[in-house]
Design a protein around this motif. Sequence first.
Motif, PDB file in Angstrom:
ATOM      1  N   GLN A   1      47.811  45.694  48.748  1.00 50.25           N
ATOM      2  CA  GLN A   1      46.994  46.460  47.975  1.00 50.25           C
ATOM      3  C   GLN A   1      47.456  46.677  46.560  1.00 50.25           C
ATOM      4  O   GLN A   1      46.726  46.622  45.446  1.00 50.25           O
ATOM      5  N   ILE A   2      48.753  46.439  46.149  1.00 52.30           N
ATOM      6  CA  ILE A   2      49.397  46.193  44.864  1.00 52.30           C
ATOM      7  C   ILE A   2      48.932  44.975  44.306  1.00 52.30           C
ATOM      8  O   ILE A   2      48.444  44.741  43.106  1.00 52.30           O
ATOM      9  N   GLN A   3      49.140  43.887  44.912  1.00 51.90           N
ATOM     10  CA  GLN A   3      48.992  42.371  44.401  1.00 51.90           C
ATOM     11  C   GLN A   3      48.074  41.791  45.694  1.00 51.90           C
ATOM     12  O   GLN A   3      48.615  40.793  46.332  1.00 51.90           O
ATOM     13  N   PRO A   4      46.578  41.965  45.424  1.00 46.58           N
ATOM     14  CA  PRO A   4      45.870  41.274  46.473  1.00 46.58           C
ATOM     15  C   PRO A   4      45.915  39.913  46.270  1.00 46.58           C
ATOM     16  O   PRO A   4      45.497  39.179  47.458  1.00 46.58           O
ATOM     17  N   SER A   5      46.283  39.127  45.519  1.00 45.41           N
ATOM     18  CA  SER A   5      46.226  37.716  45.370  1.00 45.41           C
ATOM     19  C   SER A   5      47.407  37.048  45.554  1.00 45.41           C
ATOM     20  O   SER A   5      47.616  35.885  45.098  1.00 45.41           O
TER      21      SER A   5
END
Length: 133
Positions: free
Chosen positions: A62-66
């Motif tokens: 959720q913080i870094q989706p990629s």
Amino acid sequence: MRSLPALILLLCAATSSLTFARERAVQAHSNNASTQLIEIASEQYAEGKLDQAAATLERALQIQPSNPATLHYLGVLRLQQGQYEQAQVLAARSNLRVGRNTALRNRNLQLIETARNAQESGQLSKAVKVGLQ
């Protein structure tokens, strides 16, 4: 009147550099929070708390989706939980973002193949589980 365009240009440059600095600070904070969650998930995984580790990795995404590594680790967990299709999807998503990291790309390909084989046979061998860790 002649200095007005120069003043506008100066203000635009200052604003864009402040925006860039703010975006970098937010990104650095996100990276740190995501890294902490991955470490927590690793501890939970080591303790055999797969569901908790998966939930923690979901929060990291959720913080870094990629983040390709987080996608891969969550794929490994989903494989071990018997969620073979989701493991394949996560590994494929990771490979879309992996860049030049051939080691991670190869681990993702191995994960996809293992999930396919497990799905076809209906079970996951212990040897394969150990090999993915």
